[in-house]
Design an enzyme around this catalytic site. Structure first.
Site, PDB file in Angstrom:
ATOM      1  N   ARG A   1      26.376  61.022  44.374  1.00 43.83           N
ATOM      2  CA  ARG A   1      27.777  61.498  44.381  1.00 43.83           C
ATOM      3  C   ARG A   1      28.775  60.478  44.933  1.00 43.83           C
ATOM      4  NH1 ARG A   1      25.101  66.053  46.372  1.00 43.83           N
ATOM      5  NH2 ARG A   1      24.743  67.630  44.765  1.00 43.83           N
TER       6      ARG A   1
ATOM      7  N   LYS B   1      39.459  52.355  37.272  1.00 44.69           N
ATOM      8  CA  LYS B   1      38.817  52.918  36.079  1.00 44.69           C
ATOM      9  C   LYS B   1      37.412  52.335  35.978  1.00 44.69           C
ATOM     10  CE  LYS B   1      42.739  53.860  33.019  1.00 44.69           C
ATOM     11  NZ  LYS B   1      43.338  53.531  31.714  1.00 44.69           N
TER      12      LYS B   1
ATOM     13  N   GLU C   1      46.922  39.299  29.323  1.00 43.44           N
ATOM     14  CA  GLU C   1      47.262  40.421  30.217  1.00 43.44           C
ATOM     15  C   GLU C   1      48.257  39.966  31.293  1.00 43.44           C
ATOM     16  OE1 GLU C   1      46.220  43.408  29.409  1.00 43.44           O
ATOM     17  OE2 GLU C   1      44.319  43.177  28.334  1.00 43.44           O
TER      18      GLU C   1
ATOM     19  N   LYS D   1      50.122  45.466  38.750  1.00 38.73           N
ATOM     20  CA  LYS D   1      49.236  46.551  38.336  1.00 38.73           C
ATOM     21  C   LYS D   1      49.058  47.548  39.481  1.00 38.73           C
ATOM     22  CE  LYS D   1      45.159  48.141  36.011  1.00 38.73           C
ATOM     23  NZ  LYS D   1      43.908  47.920  35.289  1.00 38.73           N
TER      24      LYS D   1
ATOM     25  N   GLU E   1      46.964  58.014  35.137  1.00 38.58           N
ATOM     26  CA  GLU E   1      47.599  57.777  33.841  1.00 38.58           C
ATOM     27  C   GLU E   1      48.216  59.025  33.222  1.00 38.58           C
ATOM     28  OE1 GLU E   1      45.597  54.850  31.529  1.00 38.58           O
ATOM     29  OE2 GLU E   1      46.770  55.270  29.735  1.00 38.58           O
TER      30      GLU E   1
ATOM     31  N   ARG F   1      51.583  54.605  34.028  1.00 37.35           N
ATOM     32  CA  ARG F   1      50.412  53.715  33.892  1.00 37.35           C
ATOM     33  C   ARG F   1      50.224  53.300  32.429  1.00 37.35           C
ATOM     34  NH1 ARG F   1      44.539  53.830  37.042  1.00 37.35           N
ATOM     35  NH2 ARG F   1      43.753  51.979  35.978  1.00 37.35           N
TER      36      ARG F   1
ATOM     37  N   ASN G   1      49.745  49.416  28.652  1.00 36.47           N
ATOM     38  CA  ASN G   1      49.211  49.352  27.290  1.00 36.47           C
ATOM     39  C   ASN G   1      50.096  48.566  26.329  1.00 36.47           C
ATOM     40  OD1 ASN G   1      46.733  50.703  26.294  1.00 36.47           O
ATOM     41  ND2 ASN G   1      47.461  52.257  27.713  1.00 36.47           N
TER      42      ASN G   1
ATOM     43  N   HIS H   1      48.741  47.028  23.155  1.00 39.66           N
ATOM     44  CA  HIS H   1      47.371  47.509  23.005  1.00 39.66           C
ATOM     45  C   HIS H   1      47.181  48.450  21.819  1.00 39.66           C
ATOM     46  CE1 HIS H   1      46.768  45.584  26.832  1.00 39.66           C
ATOM     47  NE2 HIS H   1      45.524  45.997  26.935  1.00 39.66           N
TER      48      HIS H   1
ATOM     49  N   HIS I   1      44.458  47.355  19.456  1.00 39.47           N
ATOM     50  CA  HIS I   1      43.228  48.122  19.198  1.00 39.47           C
ATOM     51  C   HIS I   1      42.949  48.237  17.699  1.00 39.47           C
ATOM     52  CE1 HIS I   1      43.472  50.060  23.437  1.00 39.47           C
ATOM     53  NE2 HIS I   1      42.695  48.996  23.440  1.00 39.47           N
TER      54      HIS I   1
ATOM     55  N   HIS J   1      39.667  41.111  22.660  1.00 39.19           N
ATOM     56  CA  HIS J   1      40.687  42.040  23.135  1.00 39.19           C
ATOM     57  C   HIS J   1      42.018  41.343  23.474  1.00 39.19           C
ATOM     58  CE1 HIS J   1      42.439  45.474  25.181  1.00 39.19           C
ATOM     59  NE2 HIS J   1      42.648  44.716  26.239  1.00 39.19           N
TER      60      HIS J   1
HETATM   61  P1  NAD Z   1      32.894  40.300  29.971  1.00 39.83           P
HETATM   62  O1  NAD Z   1      32.544  40.955  31.237  1.00 39.83           O
HETATM   63  O2  NAD Z   1      31.999  40.518  28.811  1.00 39.83           O
HETATM   64  O3  NAD Z   1      33.047  38.733  30.235  1.00 39.83           O
HETATM   65  C1  NAD Z   1      33.376  37.876  29.169  1.00 39.83           C
HETATM   66  C2  NAD Z   1      32.338  36.756  29.035  1.00 39.83           C
HETATM   67  O4  NAD Z   1      32.489  35.827  30.105  1.00 39.83           O
HETATM   68  C3  NAD Z   1      30.914  37.245  29.113  1.00 39.83           C
HETATM   69  O5  NAD Z   1      30.131  36.518  28.213  1.00 39.83           O
HETATM   70  C4  NAD Z   1      30.522  36.917  30.556  1.00 39.83           C
HETATM   71  O6  NAD Z   1      29.124  36.779  30.718  1.00 39.83           O
HETATM   72  C5  NAD Z   1      31.237  35.628  30.764  1.00 39.83           C
HETATM   73  N1  NAD Z   1      31.582  35.274  32.140  1.00 39.83           N
HETATM   74  C6  NAD Z   1      32.032  36.090  33.117  1.00 39.83           C
HETATM   75  N2  NAD Z   1      32.409  35.371  34.169  1.00 39.83           N
HETATM   76  C7  NAD Z   1      32.190  34.075  33.876  1.00 39.83           C
HETATM   77  C8  NAD Z   1      32.383  32.850  34.562  1.00 39.83           C
HETATM   78  N3  NAD Z   1      32.960  32.826  35.763  1.00 39.83           N
HETATM   79  N4  NAD Z   1      32.015  31.704  33.953  1.00 39.83           N
HETATM   80  C9  NAD Z   1      31.478  31.720  32.712  1.00 39.83           C
HETATM   81  N5  NAD Z   1      31.293  32.841  31.994  1.00 39.83           N
HETATM   82  C10 NAD Z   1      31.650  33.998  32.585  1.00 39.83           C
HETATM   83  O7  NAD Z   1      34.354  40.706  29.482  1.00 39.83           O
HETATM   84  P2  NAD Z   1      35.749  40.840  30.247  1.00 39.83           P
HETATM   85  O8  NAD Z   1      36.740  40.343  29.299  1.00 39.83           O
HETATM   86  O9  NAD Z   1      35.705  40.285  31.620  1.00 39.83           O
HETATM   87  O10 NAD Z   1      35.896  42.418  30.391  1.00 39.83           O
HETATM   88  C11 NAD Z   1      35.897  43.258  29.268  1.00 39.83           C
HETATM   89  C12 NAD Z   1      35.473  44.634  29.694  1.00 39.83           C
HETATM   90  O11 NAD Z   1      36.362  45.107  30.689  1.00 39.83           O
HETATM   91  C13 NAD Z   1      35.474  45.657  28.575  1.00 39.83           C
HETATM   92  O12 NAD Z   1      34.293  46.411  28.635  1.00 39.83           O
HETATM   93  C14 NAD Z   1      36.670  46.534  28.905  1.00 39.83           C
HETATM   94  O13 NAD Z   1      36.509  47.864  28.474  1.00 39.83           O
HETATM   95  C15 NAD Z   1      36.730  46.441  30.381  1.00 39.83           C
HETATM   96  N6  NAD Z   1      38.052  46.671  30.962  1.00 39.83           N
HETATM   97  C16 NAD Z   1      38.155  47.568  31.964  1.00 39.83           C
HETATM   98  C17 NAD Z   1      39.370  47.807  32.548  1.00 39.83           C
HETATM   99  C18 NAD Z   1      39.469  48.763  33.701  1.00 39.83           C
HETATM  100  O14 NAD Z   1      40.567  49.104  34.103  1.00 39.83           O
HETATM  101  N7  NAD Z   1      38.359  49.185  34.255  1.00 39.83           N
HETATM  102  C19 NAD Z   1      40.509  47.124  32.116  1.00 39.83           C
HETATM  103  C20 NAD Z   1      40.380  46.201  31.098  1.00 39.83           C
HETATM  104  C21 NAD Z   1      39.139  45.980  30.525  1.00 39.83           C
HETATM  105 MG    MG Z   2      43.759  45.178  28.035  1.00 34.81          MG
END
Ligand code: NAD
Ligand code: MG
Length: 359
Positions: A120, A142, A184, A226, A236, A240, A244, A247, A251, A263
């Protein structure tokens, strides 16, 4: 190496937490204050070999289990979620444990959902290593995993105890992932801070060179914006959604071209369409549209969407979570530095903007 640390507080009452930002923070002792004995460090096959050792060196007084997942979005899965739960239970982790995420948004989202639900809820710490994770996914609480039926279908709002951002980690990030994070960053300037946008324009070279001083400021200001938006609307219900910008169009591009568009790239192309739409409506000047376009382009982001039929755009955009009673609601820039959320039923007008900004 510059070791100054900037701190942002995400103000959410008793769930408030600090984000520390600086170059070289991975070697700071202690990494986080008051960590418990039992720690699960979640990372992936790319980030683990690069940075886990540095983190483990700081945690030698703790019992740390490292759990490594595959690289890529598909790792944010129910299967991995179950496997991490198995690890925690096998090692008799109790409620007084902590989950530390070391990686990009994929690792962070999965680790956060594990932390939110193991017994939990246990303590959660983030060490985001992509620019996107540093300025976006590690702020705001999130957490989620994907279901075969859709992205982020299973999740929770769950705030971390603290976030540690080491700008040096970005040196190993691919050019494309780095640019995606910048999309972003530019978004924050457009929706909330004209001065920050102007600062970004003036520091394109430093940002493209990944200089730590420029990065620290850009990340700090992005997290601050943010954090303010999230503090005003954690779940949201209202403002919030401004986060987007670009986006809804983005999307649709991602859905149609998931194998070729990332993305952040889709968000950049979507942002230009939103700006163009406001230009057509007489609410944004041609100069402002050009400034947005030039900034994104100078940061190596695409500024034209791929050619797609309007019906396809419409079908994908109607799936947006901001659709109310069948009417799409778009985040649109009213100036550089401010944005609004507006219902839009005029698909001819939307189609014109898309067409003008597609190649
Ligand atoms: P990711 O975590 O897949 O990282 C992108 C790539 O970079 C991967 O191949 C990873 O292994 C590599 N990597 C990470 N750090 C590195 C480093 N320091 N050096 C070399 N390679 C590195 O993708 P992302 O773009 O970081 O995140 C995308 C995800 O985040 C999606 O699943 C999305 O839904 C989520 N997201 C969440 C929120 C939220 O508010 N929680 C907001 C935006 C996106
Ligand atoms: Mg985004």
């Amino acid at each position: 190496m510059q070791k100054t640390t900037q701190q942002i507080i995400v103000g959410l009452g008793e769930r408030s937490y600090a984000i520390d930002i600086g170059a070289g923070l991975l070697t700071r002792t202690p990494l986080f204050n008051a960590l418990p004995q039992q720690i699960l460090l979640l990372t992936n096959t790319v980030v683990g070999p690069l940075y886990a050792e540095q983190v483990l060196d700081q945690l030698s007084q703790h019992k740390v289990i490292v759990h490594t997942i595959d690289d890529g979005e598909q790792a944010k899965s129910l299967v991995n979620y179950g496997a991490i739960m198995d690890t925690l239970i096998q090692h008799n982790f109790n409620r007084d444990c902590a989950i530390i995420a070391l990686g990009g948004g994929v690792v962070g989202d999965l680790a956060g959902f594990v932390a939110a639900t193991y017994q939990r809820g246990v303590r959660f710490y983030q060490i985001p290593t992509t620019l996107l994770a540093q300025v976006d996914s590690s702020v705001g609480g999130k957490t989620a995993i994907n279901h075969p039926g859709g992205k982020n279908m299973v999740g929770a709002f769950y705030q971390p105890q603290a976030v540690l951002i080491d700008t040096e980690c970005l040196q190993t990030l691919s050019d494309r992932d780095y640019a995606c994070g910048l999309a972003e960053v530019v978004k924050y300037g457009i929706i909330a801070d004209a001065d920050f946008f102007t600062w970004l324009e003036a520091h394109v070279q430093e940002l493209n060179a990944r200089e730590s001083a420029a990065l620290t400021y850009a990340i700090q200001r992005s997290c601050q914006i943010k954090a303010e938006v999230v503090a005003a609307d954690e779940h949201e219900q209202s403002v919030r959604a401004l986060l987007n910008l670009g986006h809804t169009f983005g999307h649709a591009i991602e859905a149609a071209h998931y194998d070729t568009w990332k993305h952040g790239e889709a968000v950049a192309a979507g942002t230009i369409i939103a700006a163009q739409l406001m230009f057509q409506l007489g609410e944004l000047t041609a100069v402002e549209v050009t400034r947005i376009e030039n900034l994104l382009q100078s940061l190596h982001l695409p500024v034209r969407a791929p050619l797609m039929q309007l019906e396809q755009w419409q079908a994908f955009m109607q799936r947006d979570k901001k659709v109310q009673d069948g009417t799409i609601r778009l985040v649109l820039p009213t100036a550089i530095g401010s944005a609004t959320i507006r219902p839009m039923a005029d698909w001819q007008m939307i189609g014109e903007a898309i067409k003008a900004m597609s190649t």
